[in-house]
Enzyme design. Structure first.
Site, PDB file in Angstrom:
ATOM      1  N   HIS A 155      -2.963  15.239  30.357  1.00  0.00           N
ATOM      2  CA  HIS A 155      -3.817  16.093  31.219  1.00  0.00           C
ATOM      3  C   HIS A 155      -3.573  15.806  32.699  1.00  0.00           C
ATOM      4  CE1 HIS A 155      -6.173  16.766  27.485  1.00  0.00           C
ATOM      5  NE2 HIS A 155      -5.983  15.461  27.325  1.00  0.00           N
ATOM      6  N   SER A 276      11.169  23.394  56.634  1.00  0.00           N
ATOM      7  CA  SER A 276      10.345  24.578  56.880  1.00  0.00           C
ATOM      8  C   SER A 276      10.713  25.129  58.246  1.00  0.00           C
ATOM      9  CB  SER A 276       8.879  24.179  56.849  1.00  0.00           C
ATOM     10  OG  SER A 276       8.113  25.053  57.633  1.00  0.00           O
ATOM     11  N   LYS A 282       8.113  19.027  57.062  1.00  0.00           N
ATOM     12  CA  LYS A 282       8.335  19.403  55.668  1.00  0.00           C
ATOM     13  C   LYS A 282       9.724  19.034  55.137  1.00  0.00           C
ATOM     14  CE  LYS A 282       5.713  21.494  53.278  1.00  0.00           C
ATOM     15  NZ  LYS A 282       5.199  22.818  53.257  1.00  0.00           N
ATOM     16  N   GLU A 289      12.013  24.155  42.474  1.00  0.00           N
ATOM     17  CA  GLU A 289      11.158  25.348  42.394  1.00  0.00           C
ATOM     18  C   GLU A 289      11.958  26.560  41.932  1.00  0.00           C
ATOM     19  OE1 GLU A 289       8.735  25.805  46.036  1.00  0.00           O
ATOM     20  OE2 GLU A 289       9.022  23.660  46.269  1.00  0.00           O
TER      21      GLU A 289
END
Ligand code: ARG
Length: 459
Positions: A155, A276, A282, A289
């Site tokens: 979980h 970024s 970033k 992704e």
């Protein structure tokens, strides 16, 4: 006029020709198309359906086309209907009337079924090699981290301690199953549809065993209707590829978590991350992704194939031309993902200290605390309850099980003595999980040994 133009009195409408044409995406099968035609021409000669001289001339012509396409001396005609028509037309241009004999006792229906099998057979091997390379990369990384303790989760909550090696080897098991699925698919699809003709075989006395063996198939397909209308192998392969993507996607999701500020278990190499355009701090895990995103499209390809086939009467239907873009897209993307994922793993830095620090939070040794009491004779359910109560007390007082004073332990039961601290020590907890397949360094060493033997790696 098209090669099939006999009963037509008009040229095909230009728009329809474009709509109908598949050369834009089936040209990539040219080597396999020519390989199939060479086997077919050889068989026609050997069976005396055409003369030996004609057969030899066809083979030479086809070899010339292959060489010229390979070198770029010959370009594909974008107006050709498909790769099969293109090669045949070019052969006739080069060999004259002899070229027109190639298609004796053959149809594009068995030809395209053959080409796709030959093409995908090679692609399966290419994907296989990449998956194997990924497994080896993971094994090499795992060997460096058999003592790197990290939290195991359920979980996404800290559950029980494992090692980074153990975690990586879980993925190796998944990818080994993927290899098995690729092998099964390759084995089952290795039957030759050539000689099925349009659907009903042929009146010529062809030798299907000869073409099957020339092309490296185990046998000719048993039924000509099935030979031209079967695309199970595309669906099986898309399924195997979807599972590879599912595994890569879960792994990617973990890497995305692991390189967040909140986890900081790993850091991607600068060459495998992006920045970024506005936020200077970033460092984004775009590769992972994208892999997660591309998983969706490979699932889509599988869905396309399943849906495309579900209502088709036997035998060939033009709908089946849609098989190629779907399965090519799936194969291309899986290869692309694997090719990028492997060096990303090879170059990422593993932050052992942060993994270790995360294990120390979250009462990951609560089960071990209960097991300590069980080993002293208490039934597990009672021990579980006491351990849970102690966790609640720790939370209240801002302590951990390691820092909770012995008196407090002993208030729950006198079975607790000083040795409880050794029992709940995180390294002890991992080392104690000796069951087969567990995270203890010994159990992991066994797993590593078996995996390395399967991958043919030196032990
Ligand atoms: N381009 C076609 C395909 O990919 C080849 C087979 C065409 N056969 C036919 N009878 N029109 O499926």
């Amino acid at each position: 006029m098209a090669l099939w133009a006999g009963r037509f009195s008009k040229e095909i409408d230009a728009g329809v020709n474009t709509f109908n044409s598949s050369i834009a995406f089936d040209a990539r099968m040219y080597r396999h198309d020519i390989q199939g035609s060479i086997a077919h021409a050889t068989m026609l000669g050997d069976c005396e359906i055409i003369t030996k001289e004609d057969s030899a001339q066809l083979v030479t012509g086809l070899e010339g086309i292959l060489a010229d396409l390979d070198s770029g001396a010959l370009e594909f005609d974008p107006n050709a209907e498909d790769i099969h028509m293109f090669v045949e037309a070019e052969l006739t241009r080069r060999c004259g009337d002899v070229g027109k004999r190639l298609h004796t006792s053959r149809s594009r229906n068995d030809q395209v079924a053959l080409d796709l099998r030959l093409y995908l057979r090679d692609e399966i091997q290419a994907v296989r090699e990449l998956v194997e390379k990924l497994c080896k990369t993971l094994v090499t990384l795992a060997q460096q981290h058999t003592e790197t303790v990290m939290p195991g989760y359920t979980h996404l909550q800290c559950a029980q301690p494992v090692t980074f090696a153990h975690h990586l080897l879980a993925y190796v098991q998944m990818f080994l199953r993927d290899l098995g699925r690729l092998d099964d698919t390759a084995k089952r699809m290795n039957e030759c549809p050539l000689g099925s003709g349009a659907l009903a075989g042929t009146t010529y006395h062809i030798d299907r065993k000869q073409t099957a063996s020339l092309l490296g198939f185990d046998a000719p397909m048993a039924n000509s209707l099935d030979g031209v209308s079967d695309r199970d192998y595309c669906i099986e392969l898309a399924d195997a590829l979807s599972l590879i993507m599912m595994h890569l996607s879960r792994f990617s999701e973990e890497i995305i978590l692991w390189c967040s500020w909140e986890f900081k278990f790993i850091e991607l190499d600068d060459a495998f991350a992006t920045g970024s355009s506005i936020m200077p701090q970033k460092k984004n895990p775009d590769i992972t992704e994208l892999i997660r995103g591309k998983t969706a499209r490979v699932y889509g390809d599988l869905q396309t194939l399943l849906t495309m086939m579900k209502g088709l009467p036997l035998a060939y239907n033009k709908d089946m031309q849609e098989d190629k873009e779907a399965i090519f897209d799936a194969v291309d993307n899986v290869k692309l993902c694997l090719e990028t994922f492997i060096p990303m793993l090879e170059t990422m830095r593993v932050n052992r200290d942060n993994m270790r620090a995360a294990v120390a939070k979250g009462f990951i040794n609560a089960t071990d605390c209960a097991d300590y009491l069980v080993k002293k004779g208490m039934p597990f359910r009672d021990a579980y309850k006491i351990s849970g109560t102690l966790v609640a007390q720790c939370i209240e007082q801002g302590l951990t099980l390691e820092t909770l004073p012995l008196e407090q332990y002993q208030k729950m039961t006198p079975l607790f003595t000083e040795d409880v601290y050794a029992a709940i020590n995180l390294e002890t907890c991992v080392r104690g999980r000796v069951s087969e397949g567990g995270p203890s360094p010994d159990a992991v060493a066994q797993q590593l040994g078996a995996v390395k033997a399967r991958l043919g790696m030196e032990s």
